[in-house]
Design an enzyme around this catalytic site. Structure first.
Site, PDB file in Angstrom:
ATOM      1  N   SER A 130       0.820  -1.210   0.000  1.00 33.40           N
ATOM      2  CA  SER A 130       0.000   0.000   0.000  1.00 33.40           C
ATOM      3  C   SER A 130       0.852   1.259   0.000  1.00 33.40           C
ATOM      4  O   SER A 130       1.913   1.303   0.606  1.00 33.40           O
ATOM      5  CB  SER A 130      -0.918   0.031   1.226  1.00 33.40           C
ATOM      6  N   LYS A 184      -4.562  -6.860   3.561  1.00 28.51           N
ATOM      7  CA  LYS A 184      -4.583  -5.744   2.605  1.00 28.51           C
ATOM      8  C   LYS A 184      -6.014  -5.457   2.145  1.00 28.51           C
ATOM      9  O   LYS A 184      -6.403  -4.301   1.961  1.00 28.51           O
ATOM     10  CB  LYS A 184      -3.674  -6.039   1.401  1.00 28.51           C
ATOM     11  N   HIS A 187      -7.576  -3.556   4.871  1.00 31.38           N
ATOM     12  CA  HIS A 187      -6.979  -2.207   4.810  1.00 31.38           C
ATOM     13  C   HIS A 187      -7.770  -1.359   3.809  1.00 31.38           C
ATOM     14  O   HIS A 187      -8.144  -0.219   4.079  1.00 31.38           O
ATOM     15  CB  HIS A 187      -5.499  -2.314   4.395  1.00 31.38           C
ATOM     16  N   ASN A 188      -8.043  -1.929   2.658  1.00 34.31           N
ATOM     17  CA  ASN A 188      -8.765  -1.178   1.628  1.00 34.31           C
ATOM     18  C   ASN A 188     -10.216  -0.918   2.025  1.00 34.31           C
ATOM     19  O   ASN A 188     -10.762   0.140   1.711  1.00 34.31           O
ATOM     20  CB  ASN A 188      -8.707  -1.911   0.290  1.00 34.31           C
ATOM     21  N   GLU A 191     -10.038   1.898   4.192  1.00 32.63           N
ATOM     22  CA  GLU A 191      -9.750   3.047   3.310  1.00 32.63           C
ATOM     23  C   GLU A 191     -11.052   3.593   2.702  1.00 32.63           C
ATOM     24  O   GLU A 191     -11.289   4.810   2.705  1.00 32.63           O
ATOM     25  CB  GLU A 191      -8.788   2.557   2.227  1.00 32.63           C
TER      26      GLU A 191
HETATM   27  C1  6PG Z   1      -3.275   1.212  -1.651  1.00 31.07           C
HETATM   28  C2  6PG Z   1      -4.601   1.290  -2.375  1.00 31.07           C
HETATM   29  C3  6PG Z   1      -4.596   0.631  -3.710  1.00 31.07           C
HETATM   30  C4  6PG Z   1      -5.907   0.702  -4.499  1.00 31.07           C
HETATM   31  C5  6PG Z   1      -6.708   1.947  -4.350  1.00 31.07           C
HETATM   32  C6  6PG Z   1      -7.824   2.106  -5.361  1.00 31.07           C
HETATM   33  O1  6PG Z   1      -3.325   0.708  -0.544  1.00 31.07           O
HETATM   34  O2  6PG Z   1      -2.244   1.668  -2.158  1.00 31.07           O
HETATM   35  O3  6PG Z   1      -5.568   0.652  -1.609  1.00 31.07           O
HETATM   36  O4  6PG Z   1      -4.271  -0.719  -3.503  1.00 31.07           O
HETATM   37  O5  6PG Z   1      -5.550   0.557  -5.818  1.00 31.07           O
HETATM   38  O6  6PG Z   1      -7.278   1.980  -3.107  1.00 31.07           O
HETATM   39  O7  6PG Z   1      -8.886   1.257  -5.049  1.00 31.07           O
HETATM   40  P1  6PG Z   1     -10.322   1.479  -5.673  1.00 31.07           P
HETATM   41  O8  6PG Z   1     -10.115   1.659  -7.155  1.00 31.07           O
HETATM   42  O9  6PG Z   1     -11.109   0.256  -5.366  1.00 31.07           O
HETATM   43  O10 6PG Z   1     -10.853   2.721  -5.032  1.00 31.07           O
END
Ligand code: 6PG
Length: 469
Positions: A130, A184, A187-188, A191
């Site tokens: 990430s 991960k 994590h997302n 996010e």
């Molecule tokens: C990271 C991000 C990455 C991901 C973006 C976009 O941790 O660097 O999570 O892995 O590509 O979050 O995700 P979406 O296109 O689903 O918003």
């Protein structure tokens, strides 16, 4: 050139090129591979003279250049391409070589690949990376899972290239099989939740407090210097300052309000449902991206219904309320995601250390935030903590900010401003902290219409009643 390079990387797109240059910056020799000759040449041109970096379009040349056991990282889009690359590499590899998938692969795909490759004597790691392109170049947070012994070969490289929080590397061995990809994924999911919340707070400040972009920039910058310090709050403040390069005005106002997604947030929600763990702040963030995509229908519906005229709040008051509500709902979102991890760990045998995960999220990754230092401390103090809300060290933080969340949710409802992330976070909090919920009635209804039985508060056993109809 044979058998000498420390590290191999397949997929020289922006992420791959940046990651391999980062590896080389730290003194390791690295060899890249991509079918696209332009990307291979670009890497050699960028790093070939200053670093021990080389690359080839030929998989055989690539594999033979690597020291054994070979450490080969794939930075390619998730999906069939990962299987295709593995099949291409397999005949060239030797026992104990290591393949690391650095993409956002679905965790069950990682389990399948790990089992398949283990049968051939090859170690397979799913390692979430990430931090975006900049993170890959300067220091990402890395979440590896796989064989613990084999990790020892990868560890020095990952620790060197990862982001550092007060000198500590933002990478750790997380667990067997797909533990890294799973972490991960969550994590997302977190996010998605944090992004949804920052956007709702923006809406409240703009519609409820009449904040213009300069004021939004200042407010988010100020917050980023306090307890809300985080990558997402920081970039949000910068976004409000960005001029449009095509026309007058700020860019943020020209961007179409349809948010896309690649699926990791949705997977988090779907799997939380499978596990039976509530993550409503993440669920609603996924749903809001889906609602946002219905732009044309929203435009039609907007014309059909009246909405209340927004009663403006005093700027200082709304700024204080939003800061507290954002802090509160950030805590709730982390609490839900980490709860999911604790449960998934038991279900899938990952043996995750939640404190260790919070620790490697403190720098490098998209959800990095000052709050994670406190979260790390809370889970270190109680390794068996299932939910952050049960940590004594969080009670005061939540208690002192929940009133602002209540006030804003009520204000938003009255004024027709959608704040589903904030209200879901508040409702989750109210439900999770209620000793008694009205779901006794649901049990009664289930038993009434379907003889599904119920348990009682006052005695052991399973009961059924012939309800008087
Ligand atoms: C990271 C991000 C990455 C991901 C973006 C976009 O941790 O660097 O999570 O892995 O590509 O979050 O995700 P979406 O296109 O689903 O918003």
């Amino acid at each position: 050139m044979k058998d000498t390079y420390d590290f191999g990387l397949v997929g020289l797109g922006v992420m791959g090129r940046n990651f391999i240059l980062n590896v080389a910056d730290k003194g390791f020799s690295a060899f890249g591979n991509d079918l696209d000759a332009e990307k291979v040449n670009a890497l050699i041109a960028e790093g070939g003279n200053t670093h021990k970096v080389n690359a080839s379009t030929d998989a055989k040349v690539f594999v033979e250049a690597l020291a054994k056991p070979r450490k080969i990282m794939l930075l390619v889009p998730a999906g069939k391409i990962v299987d295709a690359i593995i099949e291409g590499l397999l005949p060239l590899l030797d026992k104990d070589d290591i393949i690391i998938d650095g993409g956002n692969s679905f965790f069950t795909d990682t389990d399948r690949r790990e089992a398949y490759l283990a049968g051939k004597g090859i170690h397979f790691f799913g390692a979430g990376v990430s931090g975006g392109a900049k993170g890959a170049r300067l220091g990402p947070s890395i979440m590896p899972g796989g064989n613990r012994e084999a990790y020892q070969h990868v560890k020095p490289i990952f620790e060197a290239v990862s982001a550092k929080y007060k000198g500590e590397p933002c990478v750790a061995y997380l667990g067997p099989k797909s533990a890294g990809n799973y972490v991960k994924m969550v994590h997302n999911g977190i996010e998605y939740g944090l992004m949804q919340l920052t956007s709702e707070i923006y809406d409240l400040l703009k519609k409820g407090g009449n904040f213009n972009n300069d004021e939004l920039h200042e407010t988010y910058s100020k917050w980023n210097a306090g307890r809300l310090q985080s990558f997402l709050v920081q970039i949000t403040s910068e976004i409000f300052a960005q001029d449009d390069d095509l026309e007058a005005g700020k860019l943020v106002d020209k961007i179409l309000d349809k948010a896309k997604q690649k699926g990791t947030g949705k997977w988090t929600s779907q799997n939380a449902m499978d596990l039976g763990i509530p993550v409503p702040s993440i669920d609603i963030a996924v749903s809001m991206r889906e609602i946002s995509a219905l732009k044309e229908e929203r435009i039609t519906a907007d014309k059909l219904y009246d909405r209340p005229t927004v009663e403006h709040m005093n700027k200082a008051s709304i700024e204080k309320l939003t800061e507290e509500a954002l802090y509160f709902s950030f805590i709730i979102t982390y609490a839900q995601g980490l709860h999911q991890l604790a449960d998934a760990s038991a279900e899938y045998g990952y043996e995750l250390q939640i404190a260790e995960i919070a620790k490697i999220w403190r720098a490098g990754c998209i959800i990095r935030a000052e709050l994670l230092a406190d979260i790390t401390t809370a889970f270190n103090a109680n390794k068996k903590l299932s939910n952050l809300l049960l940590s004594p060290s969080f009670v005061e933080k939540v208690q002192n900010t929940v009133a602002s969340a209540r006030e804003l949710v009520a204000y938003a409802a009255k004024n027709g401003i959608p704040v589903p992330g904030l209200s879901n976070s508040l409702t989750y909090f109210d439900a999770y902290t209620s000793a008694r919920l009205p779901l006794n009635l649901i049990q009664a209804q289930r038993d009434y219409f379907g003889s599904h039985t119920y348990e009682r508060l006052d005695r052991e056993g399973v009961f059924h009643t012939e309800w008087e109809q």
